[in-house]
Design a protein around this motif. Structure first.
Motif, PDB file in Angstrom:
ATOM      1  N   VAL A 239       0.885  -1.167   0.000  1.00 26.54           N
ATOM      2  CA  VAL A 239       0.000   0.000   0.000  1.00 26.54           C
ATOM      3  C   VAL A 239       0.915   1.207   0.000  1.00 26.54           C
ATOM      4  N   GLU A 240       0.897   1.999  -1.105  1.00 25.54           N
ATOM      5  CA  GLU A 240       1.890   3.065  -1.248  1.00 25.54           C
ATOM      6  C   GLU A 240       1.248   4.319  -1.807  1.00 25.54           C
ATOM      7  N   GLY A 241       1.681   5.448  -1.275  1.00 27.43           N
ATOM      8  CA  GLY A 241       1.219   6.706  -1.824  1.00 27.43           C
ATOM      9  C   GLY A 241       1.128   7.796  -0.778  1.00 27.43           C
ATOM     10  N   SER A 242       0.683   8.977  -1.232  1.00 26.88           N
ATOM     11  CA  SER A 242       0.501  10.116  -0.330  1.00 26.88           C
ATOM     12  C   SER A 242      -0.846  10.788  -0.517  1.00 26.88           C
ATOM     13  N   ASP A 243      -1.580  10.403  -1.549  1.00 24.86           N
ATOM     14  CA  ASP A 243      -2.897  10.990  -1.816  1.00 24.86           C
ATOM     15  C   ASP A 243      -3.952  10.183  -1.065  1.00 24.86           C
ATOM     16  N   PRO A 244      -4.585  10.783  -0.048  1.00 25.78           N
ATOM     17  CA  PRO A 244      -5.582  10.025   0.724  1.00 25.78           C
ATOM     18  C   PRO A 244      -6.704   9.457  -0.140  1.00 25.78           C
ATOM     19  N   ALA A 245      -7.107  10.164  -1.154  1.00 23.85           N
ATOM     20  CA  ALA A 245      -8.206   9.681  -1.992  1.00 23.85           C
ATOM     21  C   ALA A 245      -7.851   8.361  -2.664  1.00 23.85           C
ATOM     22  N   MET A 246      -6.582   8.144  -2.918  1.00 21.11           N
ATOM     23  CA  MET A 246      -6.141   6.888  -3.508  1.00 21.11           C
ATOM     24  C   MET A 246      -5.800   5.861  -2.430  1.00 21.11           C
ATOM     25  N   MET A 247      -5.213   6.330  -1.337  1.00 21.85           N
ATOM     26  CA  MET A 247      -4.713   5.416  -0.301  1.00 21.85           C
ATOM     27  C   MET A 247      -5.840   4.739   0.473  1.00 21.85           C
ATOM     28  N   HIS A 248      -6.941   5.432   0.729  1.00 21.11           N
ATOM     29  CA  HIS A 248      -8.024   4.816   1.511  1.00 21.11           C
ATOM     30  C   HIS A 248      -8.611   3.577   0.815  1.00 21.11           C
ATOM     31  N   PRO A 249      -9.029   3.668  -0.439  1.00 18.21           N
ATOM     32  CA  PRO A 249      -9.555   2.451  -1.090  1.00 18.21           C
ATOM     33  C   PRO A 249      -8.500   1.344  -1.197  1.00 18.21           C
ATOM     34  N   LEU A 250      -7.253   1.728  -1.450  1.00 21.02           N
ATOM     35  CA  LEU A 250      -6.197   0.727  -1.579  1.00 21.02           C
ATOM     36  C   LEU A 250      -5.971  -0.001  -0.257  1.00 21.02           C
ATOM     37  N   MET A 251      -5.965   0.750   0.839  1.00 20.33           N
ATOM     38  CA  MET A 251      -5.767   0.117   2.145  1.00 20.33           C
ATOM     39  C   MET A 251      -6.949  -0.786   2.495  1.00 20.33           C
ATOM     40  N   ALA A 252      -8.142  -0.328   2.224  1.00 21.92           N
ATOM     41  CA  ALA A 252      -9.322  -1.140   2.522  1.00 21.92           C
ATOM     42  C   ALA A 252      -9.279  -2.448   1.736  1.00 21.92           C
ATOM     43  N   HIS A 253      -8.969  -2.373   0.459  1.00 21.46           N
ATOM     44  CA  HIS A 253      -8.909  -3.567  -0.377  1.00 21.46           C
ATOM     45  C   HIS A 253      -7.806  -4.508   0.099  1.00 21.46           C
ATOM     46  N   THR A 254      -6.638  -3.960   0.463  1.00 18.03           N
ATOM     47  CA  THR A 254      -5.509  -4.787   0.885  1.00 18.03           C
ATOM     48  C   THR A 254      -5.801  -5.480   2.212  1.00 18.03           C
ATOM     49  N   LEU A 255      -6.432  -4.778   3.132  1.00 13.63           N
ATOM     50  CA  LEU A 255      -6.813  -5.417   4.389  1.00 13.63           C
ATOM     51  C   LEU A 255      -7.797  -6.553   4.155  1.00 13.63           C
ATOM     52  N   GLU A 256      -8.725  -6.357   3.247  1.00 12.11           N
ATOM     53  CA  GLU A 256      -9.662  -7.435   2.928  1.00 12.11           C
ATOM     54  C   GLU A 256      -8.919  -8.666   2.400  1.00 12.11           C
ATOM     55  N   ARG A 257      -7.972  -8.431   1.513  1.00 13.68           N
ATOM     56  CA  ARG A 257      -7.181  -9.556   0.983  1.00 13.68           C
ATOM     57  C   ARG A 257      -6.419 -10.266   2.106  1.00 13.68           C
ATOM     58  N   ALA A 258      -5.823  -9.476   3.003  1.00 13.73           N
ATOM     59  CA  ALA A 258      -5.022 -10.068   4.073  1.00 13.73           C
ATOM     60  C   ALA A 258      -5.891 -10.900   5.015  1.00 13.73           C
ATOM     61  N   ILE A 259      -7.034 -10.356   5.408  1.00 18.64           N
ATOM     62  CA  ILE A 259      -7.925 -11.103   6.302  1.00 18.64           C
ATOM     63  C   ILE A 259      -8.465 -12.342   5.606  1.00 18.64           C
ATOM     64  N   ASP A 260      -8.781 -12.218   4.336  1.00 18.98           N
ATOM     65  CA  ASP A 260      -9.247 -13.372   3.563  1.00 18.98           C
ATOM     66  C   ASP A 260      -8.194 -14.474   3.556  1.00 18.98           C
TER      67      ASP A 260
END
Length: 800
Positions: A239-260
């Protein structure tokens, strides 16, 4: 409810999470800077600013970002999760988030969910009479002292062992990732059972800088990072970046993958589909700017995304109007009116983002382990007693007997799964191998047909890292379980600093009524200084107890059992205690057994006592000399010296005092186990010479007894930093702890004996010369040393 792995955040949901994150960031900045004007109801003035600015901003916005997203995934999937904050001074973020979720105000009712509460929250941070700048015992939801780097991940794994439904999210800072203990901690996944244990989700937070330099991992490429952690046994997700608008969806998706992925690994193991292959557990690598959302520049110098953001980015708002204006601009950039209502409470739509009740990470009972702790089931230690027909009448291996007791502790608590033994590859070496009758060493790698005592379901944890053993045990204890760590005495020093941090944690947590007591941290130190026949000087150091003795009396206990039966009593005792650090020093070699179980129990209960059967003093009169001993080898040499003196100087009145609990030597006013002055004087006299044989460094005895009336009469023999690869008796001779040196010291200290017993003194010196010649010629101790035993005739009168 969405399935794991789906990317689904709507624009509205992204905005809500972003607002929650902004609220946490605002509270974090406020804690560092503000004394007053908590919600900026008026223009910021210099008198609103704290006179001393203490705290660390750089890592905090990343920690807040992660916390907000963990809240979302906990709510979405009803997860049982705790958060371990590895970056040392992430305290502002941890306090801010537990405040926003409501836990902080429940624990500290005066910190209310309004403007007045915010004011108090800000003022207390890094302020006299307030709270530390790092995650600490005072921080709800924390089991990790953030004051020193290196131990977050190993604590996380300790918390996950035997917690099958728990997910421990551990944020590892890239500065912390440079430490040796943290580097070894990545191997903890080789000991995690997907069938019986919980999961650890490491999040490596790379913001690129530490205090004043780039970080090693921060400058590594994604490809290097991916290969490194793939080799460690992880599946890295970025999960990489500095733009919150991009980072929030990316983090949410990555956490879902990790928990899955975590759930898939566990389900496969628990329904019998798992292969023998060790799974690759997910981890997240998050790159974000250091000091994210803070000032870009201050005084024309780069701040955000650089090491200047590490601590306090704007350093002089009280004295520099431009700094004051810049701070106000920064704080108002979080749009306070979009976060808090008129009374200062978090807006309802943001409150709704946090989990409820015990699902809140600040309120999770695993982070207050005493809430979950159940007492161990213990066998009757008396059932393991060695038969001692008379003092010195038999030999035994103390730790081997202890191992039999621990075997049945494991057996009795097998169903509860709340007891483990940790040690650096030394369980069998330390003679505790009876435990392998009922369990094995946990091992998640491949097992060869010729391997012994390895299994994926073992209760013994061995890895050649004292740091990992200690950290696993700390995490295990702090989440409500019990355990013991065994270690060679010389190498327990490797965890000196970890011991310090745990002792500080216990000291503070004991003052917090909401922190429930946890099981004690118990050390067994064996393979000790006096029996390193083949290892030599590198393995000869008894100084850990000096460090332990420095700590607060409410926290530490130090025990030196002289034989197996006393060790049994002490082992039973320490496993029943809580909020303590207990250190037991006991040898593993065959040695004389002094006390029957009944006598051992009485002696250990007091912690110190006169052995009347060993001495020669008349009842009701004072002795000519007190011979004191503390430790198994010092006890052996003292008893042999008494034997020499009783034969050579039959009129000498000797008192023998044995010390099991070292802290009894301190005054009662300094330690709850200490003797008051009257009892101490009654035991050691006020003016007679005391020849004291001690297991460790002599100065420790002088420190503990300096205020006693007879301190000047204390003549302590112990380790004098003389060692080599040599025989057991030569080792004590090198350090003047042997029977001959002790007997000579008695002759020199007792008035009149220096003249009347001069010939005897010379005989003892001749024996020392004979010994030196013999061991260098034969490579073993003289038969009269090897075969010595306490004369039965000396104790017949006590039996009669």
């Amino acid at each position: 409810m969405p399935r794991y792995g789906e990317a689904f955040l709507s624009t509205d949901e992204v905005q809500l999470i972003d607002r929650y994150w902004r609220a946490a960031n605002y509270l974090s900045v406020g804690q560092i800077y503000l004394l007053d004007n908590a919600l900026l109801r008026e223009p910021l003035r210099k008198d609103h600013i704290k006179p001393r600015l203490l705290g660390h901003w750089g890592t905090t916005p990343g920690l807040n970002f992660i916390y907000a997203h963990l809240n979302r995934v906990i709510k979405a999937h009803d997860l049982d999760m705790i958060y371990i904050c590895g970056p040392g001074h992430g305290g502002p973020g941890m306090v801010a988030n537990t405040y926003l979720e409501g836990t902080y105000s429940e624990v500290y009712p005066d910190i209310t969910q309004d403007e007045d509460g915010l004011q108090k929250l800000f003022r207390q941070f890094s302020f006299p009479g307030g709270i530390p700048s790092h995650a600490a015992p005072e921080t709800p939801g924390s089991i990790h002292e953030g004051g020193e780097l290196g131990y977050a991940l190993v604590h996380a794994y300790g918390a996950a062992f035997d917690n099958p439904d728990l997910i421990v999210t551990c944020v590892v800072g890239d500065g912390e990732a440079e430490t040796g203990p943290l580097a070894a901690s990545w191997h903890s996944n080789k000991f995690l059972s997907p069938k019986h244990d919980g999961a650890v989700l490491p999040i490596l937070h790379l913001n690129g800088y530490k205090i004043a330099n780039p970080t090693v991992m921060g400058r590594m490429s994604d490809d290097e990072i991916r290969h490194l952690f793939h080799g460690y046994g992880h599946e890295p997700m970025f999960v990489e970046g500095s733009d919150p608008a991009m980072m929030h969806p990316l983090m949410a998706h990555t956490l879902e993958r990790a928990i899955d992925r975590i759930r898939a690994i566990q389900a496969s193991a628990r329904d019998g589909r798992a292969t023998v292959d060790r799974p690759k557990w997910p981890m997240i690598v998050m790159r974000s700017p250091k000091g994210w959302t803070g000032p870009k520049e201050v005084d024309g110098l780069k701040v955000e995304g650089f090491w200047r953001a590490h601590q306090v980015p704007i350093v002089n708002p009280r004295g520099n109007p431009e700094h004051l204006s810049l701070l106000e601009e920064w704080m108002r950039s979080y749009r306070i009116d979009d976060l808090f209502d008129n009374a200062g409470g978090l807006l309802p739509e943001l409150q709704a983002l946090a989990p409820q009740g015990r699902r809140r990470m600040g309120a999770n009972p695993h982070a207050n382990g005493g809430l979950l702790k159940h007492e161990l089931k213990l066998p009757d230690f008396r059932d393991y007693a060695i038969d001692v027909p008379h003092p010195g009448g038999t030999e035994g291996e103390a730790t081997r007997v202890m191992g039999q007791f621990l075997r049945d502790v494991i057996k009795l608590n097998a169903e509860a799964r709340n007891f483990r033994i940790m040690g650096p590859d030394e369980t069998a070496s330390n003679r505790l191998d009876a435990v392998f009758d009922v369990t094995e060493r946990v091992w998640m790698e491949g097992i060869e047909p010729y391997d012994v005592h390895l299994a994926q379901d073992g209760r013994v944890m061995e890895v050649l890292s004292e740091h990992l053993c200690q950290g696993w045990l700390e995490g295990y204890l702090l989440t409500g379980r019990h355990g013991l760590m065994s270690c060679y005495e010389a190498f327990i020093h490797i965890v000196d600093s970890m011991f310090n941090q745990h002792a500080k944690w216990l000291k503070v947590s004991r003052t917090l009524p909401w922190r429930r007591p946890v099981a004690s941290l118990n050390y067994l130190l064996t393979s000790h200084v006096w029996r390193q026949d083949h290892n030599g000087f590198s393995h000869q150091d008894p100084g850990f107890v000096d460090l332990v003795a420095n700590k607060k009396a409410d926290i530490v206990r130090i025990y030196f059992p002289p034989d197996a039966n006393t060790l049994l009593w002490i082992t039973d005792h320490v496993l029943r205690t809580y909020d303590r650090i207990n250190v037991i020093v006991a040898g593993k070699q065959p040695s004389p057994q002094w006390l029957s179980m009944d006598n051992a129990a009485t002696h250990c209960d007091a912690g110190i006592g006169i052995w009347p059967w060993a001495g020669t003093e008349d009842t009701g009169s004072e002795p000519d000399v007190v011979m004191a001993c503390c430790g198994d080898v010092p006890t052996l040499e003292t008893m042999a010296a008494v034997d020499l003196l009783r034969q050579a100087v039959p009129g000498l009145k000797i008192r023998v005092v044995n010390i099991v609990d070292l802290m009894t030597l301190q005054p009662k006013t300094q330690h709850p186990h200490g003797l008051d002055d009257r009892d101490f004087d009654g035991m050691f006299t006020r003016d007679k010479p005391v020849i004291f044989a001690f297991h460790g460094y002599p100065n420790l005895i002088h420190r503990l007894t300096y205020s006693r009336a007879n301190h000047a009469g204390m003549h302590v023999h112990g380790f004098e930093e003389e060692g080599t690869t040599t025989t057991p008796f030569d080792m004590v001779v090198l350090n003047r702890l042997d029977r001959f040196h002790l007997a000579i010291d008695v002759i020199e200290r007792v008035p009149g004996l220096g003249i009347t017993a001069a010939a005897i003194k010379q005989q003892f010196r001749d024996k020392l010369l004979e010994h030196t010649t013999y061991v260098r010629a034969h490579g073993e101790d003289m038969p009269q040393i090897r075969d010595w035993s306490w004369p039965d005739r000396f104790t017949k009168h006590t039996v009669d």
